[in-house]
Design an enzyme around this catalytic site. Structure first.
Site, PDB file in Angstrom:
ATOM      1  N   GLU D  47      -0.503   5.127  -0.786  1.00 46.04           N
ATOM      2  CA  GLU D  47      -0.045   3.947  -0.051  1.00 46.04           C
ATOM      3  C   GLU D  47       1.023   4.390   0.926  1.00 46.04           C
ATOM      4  O   GLU D  47       2.006   5.005   0.519  1.00 46.04           O
ATOM      5  CB  GLU D  47       0.678   2.975  -0.989  1.00 46.04           C
ATOM      6  CG  GLU D  47      -0.165   2.079  -1.821  1.00 46.04           C
ATOM      7  CD  GLU D  47       0.753   1.202  -2.691  1.00 46.04           C
ATOM      8  OE1 GLU D  47       1.330   0.224  -2.163  1.00 46.04           O
ATOM      9  OE2 GLU D  47       0.924   1.525  -3.882  1.00 46.04           O
ATOM     10  N   ASP D  58       9.920  -5.752  -3.108  1.00 45.36           N
ATOM     11  CA  ASP D  58      10.237  -4.404  -3.559  1.00 45.36           C
ATOM     12  C   ASP D  58      11.552  -4.358  -4.315  1.00 45.36           C
ATOM     13  O   ASP D  58      12.485  -5.098  -4.003  1.00 45.36           O
ATOM     14  CB  ASP D  58      10.312  -3.458  -2.352  1.00 45.36           C
ATOM     15  CG  ASP D  58       8.937  -3.102  -1.820  1.00 45.36           C
ATOM     16  OD1 ASP D  58       8.163  -2.489  -2.590  1.00 45.36           O
ATOM     17  OD2 ASP D  58       8.629  -3.461  -0.662  1.00 45.36           O
TER      18      ASP D  58
END
Ligand SMILES: Cc1ncc(COP(=O)(O)O)c(C=O)c1O
Ligand SMILES: Cc1ncc(COP(=O)(O)O)c(C=O)c1O
Lengths: 408, 255, 408, 255
Positions: D47, D58
């Site tokens: 990724e 995140d």
């Protein structure tokens, strides 16, 4: 003199001859206003459009549950414009000043609350405004001074005497004897020569009028006890007035400072350090020595450390109608913390005195009872004092950093 | 009696002078010297102020003298002892000046009895209008002391008369609005006020508040009986010191 | 997802999958509450007993006279408990949290107002409370942090990102995705994913409902224009909602900071520095660069320097229903001074933006008109900022002395 | 196609590994070396996160990497150029990971066209639930790219199925509540969640959030198809540096 305003030996008007005519004019204007059926209406409508009267009565559900005693209700004078019951008095006097055609107001202030309220009133009515403030108080209460000045008032430091509230009162009188033709002196509490005790109580009675109706609506019956802090006595008389003829215990709470035995307090009605005397124009209990010289006072709450007390309260004490208690600085901080955390309310340090006594008595009352506490003002103006009292290290860091920025 | 004494003196002089000192200021000892110098200089009457922590009717100069005296430890006890010594030493009339609380705490009766015994002639209590003075008036009368009340320019005629009815010895006319020590303008306006006072009473009139020099005294000559030098007395003490030459020439400079 | 809440292309719910169920639950609870005829009543009765609703509308007589134009009315959200309209939103969400049976609330705060309001609500409802606050804001707004902590909240400094409001929002979402079973996120303005814009506006609509009725009672007709400052947009939507279907011009005033050309502002709806984008869970105008990275913002008013704006306002702008203007920092201080001195009112710096535009337009309107300004909050909490803005030397001395005392 | 590639690889290995890096962190050059090392070490997919100023989903480690990359001047232009170079250099599938605003500002069509041209296989956009992704889905389909959607433990079964219906290549299963980088407990509860995911789709499953060591990977073996090492990748870079020994032994340590 038209009238001297005595309450069973307390009160009177011990004023220099030069002011007698001014007082007569004021007594007259006040009596006419009181007798004018429109005046009270004008007053309440001003208070409801400029401040937010009626201020609510809040049911303190969490405190009630905690103390397992009476239902605890709180009258929310903290929600007034400028943050305290002081607004009631100044706006009322402002209307009188307009009636008398005067163009300038002066006031004393200790905590600064009354000064801010008066400066606000003056801005609103378009009056010139001078505020006298003891230098010691001025240093302590700089935030309020800042607002007074921004509101357009001149703040004059009083450098004489002990440089606190009582000296500011003396100085305001000195201004008044010079400018009484144009000027009204907006005394901040139910003290001083007649008609101030009666007049200030009259305006503050809006608290009690509202509160009685509100608690009857909310609780369906009268409270067993009503608590209020007592500096000069105006918020206490304001709320008590609503319940004077009812079977309701009225409790006034004075500044116990570091303890009634310590000498560092401001308790005139429940300590042995006070005696009846005459000063600042009226007869009442004063904290004074045997010569009659006024003593130093102390309280964590700047608005409670006054040497005298309303003559009406002295009378009500002797008559047994109001009971007086004292709350110490430490108890006040505890009650303040509890109220903040349990109810999300921030009482002024002054008001927190009333909470102390209510919390002491709540556990002894039954769940059939209800009690009412007057939250005379909001505490967020006291941040410097409260932060210091709790010695909050992050606050100190913040102030130090601010100061460094200013030094740069 | 105070009134007859004043009348007698006025027979000899065009105007009398009354000065004002604060007891214990700068100290009792110096106060004694000041009085001595003033009496020598020919002062006619003196006000002895017992200091009070809240001298609401006094201007900044006298206010600070009050505070300084208290800070130096002047108690009421010391003040009355001192006044007794003074009254017995010097042969002019002395009056007490103080705020009502001082008398009230001392005990009105005890206070008056003391004054009578010590030879003081009367008292001026600026925060005691006659209406509040019922007990005071009775007790002063009992001891044949003069309660001196005050006229002010804002006092209406009817009230002047009722105040005069309570006053003994003389009446103290406050020259103008404001507190002691500020500027008084000695003009026609003041003159017509004095005329109003005159019409209200047959008692001698003293006029104070802002009388500071020969010109002021000249203006008052033949208008009032007594010129009161209050703040200016304290200023002189502050400026010239106790033994100053001008202190001794006091009366000469003014008359 | 039950519903995504779009306003002609603005809004939506751009949320991590883990939160979808939580949002569905919230949407559901909110819809049920809205459809429950008792809920609004419960809400208004809470607001009238705990805060002081209805807050008054004050006629600004002196300003009206000065501008020789329309009658100027001011809606007094400053009189709310905790000092701003933020109380409306938090108390409403508090009631929802109770309905959902959750026991903990979290919130972001920039200026600190919403943090104090949330901490207050949490104390009142007995919820655990965590407030996220960018480190930069936390340093600036220490007084509010002090009160949040005293009210029992945990204040967590956000050290990531630009360490201001938007980062605090991100951090609150991070908390939420971890604790959504027990926790409700009390978003502070009409932004964020659906249902927040709708929900916050719904609670704030109490302002407009009251104001419309009040001004009709006072003035007998609708105002020509209504002014409100625009941070996230909640106070503006609150007051505008009352006049949406009326022939009334609605004016939103953004933070013009140091000028729209300076790059140092927070104007999303009337500057060229903003573009439509998606962040913090919704689609609206954001101050962002061409890559889509959010820009730094600036305003003298900490409560207005947010990068996004309510999607409902973006829609109303495009639809031409609301006009947007910007007020510079300097104009804000002038309007604040004027309002203090003329009316005795102290608007928050945020609110003062609305006053700026109203004062600009007043002279162009006729005396047949009236206008209404929303005073969203009180300015006395802003003392550190305002004193600095006016560079008050006595204030600086006071802070320096305080700091010296702490060094000792 | 991504899905068939994954199935083919799974034929050879019990579990695939996907790692996560933030473009421009610590720098583009170092990023290239990290990818090189990882590919050498046998990583199966990667990724590539285009940094965003508001990485709401995140955790702290990746958040800070986003910020650092931006502070170092990582623009979207530089990121896509870099991604193109990487995808053309290394023979494993690369996916973009970013927040929707990055795609939106770049232009969805332009973004997808670029990915297709550059040889990237798909994208993970954590703040874009399928409901908001109508345009995105259409455009990704037009370019034969895999939009990878996300399952979470709080997603009800019906919704799992509808998400799966939109997803291509594989589905990303978030292991638990919370943000990346916090602790995941690899227990029976996780197992039953994975079973729910399995029942909802025939697509390969990747599982991420908190996978950090051999034990975690062992737990996931034969339960999911891809173990995603996200935060732990960044931590490793932070700790071992780009050329670190462990970096090169990466896959060996985990499998
Ligand atoms: C909030 C508050 N409560 C009480 C007081 C005491 O005054 P009073 O006894 O006249 O109500 C003050 C005086 O400043 C005050 O600010
Ligand atoms: C007093 C005040 N007004 C306005 C705002 C801006 O928020 P909104 O645009 O949501 O009303 C804030 C935010 O903190 C505020 O404190």
């Amino acid at each position: 003199m038209i009238n001297r305003g005595y309450y069973e030996g307390f009160g009177g008007a011990y004023i220099p001859e030069i002011l007698v005519a001014t007082f007569d004019e004021l007594v007259d204007a006040f009596q006419k206003a009181k007798n004018d059926p429109h005046f009270w209406q004008e007053y309440t409508s001003l208070m409801s459009s400029f401040s937010c009267r009626p201020t609510p009565v809040t049911f303190a559900e969490n405190l009630t549950r905690m103390f397992k005693g009476p239902r605890i209700y709180i009258k929310r004078e903290d929600l007034n414009h400028t943050g305290a019951h002081k607004a009631n008095n100044v706006m009322g006097q402002g209307l009188l000043v307009k009636r008398m055609g005067k163009k300038r107001v002066i006031a004393e202030t200790g905590a600064g609350q009354h000064g801010v309220a008066t400066a606000t009133m003056a801005a609103r009515f378009g009056f010139e405004c001078t505020i006298y403030m003891g230098e010691v108080d001025l240093e302590r209460q700089r935030p309020n001074v800042f607002w007074m000045e921004r509101l357009g008032a001149r703040v004059v430091p009083v450098l004489d005497g002990t440089r606190i509230l009582k000296d500011a009162i003396n100085e305001a009188f000195r201004d008044w004897v010079t400018h009484m033709d144009t000027t009204h002196y907006v005394l901040g509490t139910a003290c001083g020569p007649h008609p101030f005790p009666e007049m200030v109580s009259y305006f503050q009675s809006i608290i009690g009028k509202e509160a009685r109706k509100q608690i009857m609506d909310l609780d369906g019956r009268l409270p067993s006890r009503v608590y209020a802090c007592v500096g000069g006595g105006s918020n206490a008389l304001g709320i008590f007035s609503g319940f004077m003829d009812d079977p309701v215990a009225l409790v006034g709470v004075e500044a116990g400072g570091k303890g009634l035995d310590s000498g560092e307090h401001a308790s005139r009605l429940c300590s042995n350090d006070a005696r009846i005397g005459v000063a600042q124009g009226y007869k009442t209990y004063f904290l004074q020595n045997s010569d009659g010289q006024m003593k130093k006072t102390h309280s964590i709450a700047a608005g409670l450390d006054y040497v005298g007390v309303s003559p009406i309260l002295s009378h009500l004490k002797e008559a047994g109608r109001v009971r007086f208690e004292a709350a110490s600085d430490e108890e006040v901080l505890n009650a303040l913390s509890l109220t903040m955390q349990k109810e999300g309310l921030i009482p002024a340090l002054e008001s927190a005195h009333a909470f102390v006594q209510a919390f002491k008595e709540a556990p002894t009352l039954s769940s059939e009872d209800s009690i009412l506490i007057n939250q005379s003002g909001r505490g967020d103006k006291d941040i410097f004092t409260i932060a210091d009292a709790f010695t909050d290290p992050k606050w100190r860091e913040f102030i130090k950093k601010k100061a460094e920025g200013y030094h740069a | 009696m105070l009134e007859s004494h004043i009348r007698a003196e006025r027979g000899k002089k065009e105007i009398l002078l009354m000065t004002h000192i604060v007891l214990g200021y700068p100290s009792f000892e110096e106060g004694f010297q000041i009085i001595e110098a003033m009496v020598e200089a020919g002062v006619d009457l003196m006000e002895l102020q017992i200091p009070f922590s809240e001298p609401i009717a006094d201007g900044p100069v006298i206010l600070r003298a009050n505070q300084a005296a208290l800070a130096n430890g002047a108690t009421v006890e010391k003040c009355v002892d001192f006044a007794q010594r003074v009254a017995r030493t010097f042969d002019i009339p002395f009056l007490f000046m103080s705020y009502y609380n001082i008398l009230f705490q001392y005990g009105l009766d005890r206070f008056a009895a003391f004054m009578a015994r010590a030879g003081l002639k009367g008292a001026i209590v600026p925060d005691l209008p006659p209406e509040e003075g019922e007990d005071y008036l009775r007790i002063m009368a009992d001891h044949r002391l003069a309660p001196v009340f005050i006229f002010s320019p804002s006092t209406p005629d009817t009230r002047l008369r009722s105040i005069a009815a309570c006053s003994k010895g003389f009446v103290y006319c406050v020259a103008r609005k404001g507190v002691t020590g500020s500027d008084t303008r000695f003009t026609g306006e003041l003159e017509s006020y004095i005329e109003r006072c005159r019409r209200a009473t047959h008692l001698p009139l003293a006029l104070g508040f802002g009388v500071k020099d020969k010109r002021d005294v000249d203006f008052l000559r033949s208008k009032v009986d007594i010129a009161v030098i209050g703040t200016q007395t304290i200023r002189l003490v502050d400026k010239e010191g106790v033994g100053g030459r001008r202190m001794r020439r006091w009366r000469l400079g003014l008359i």
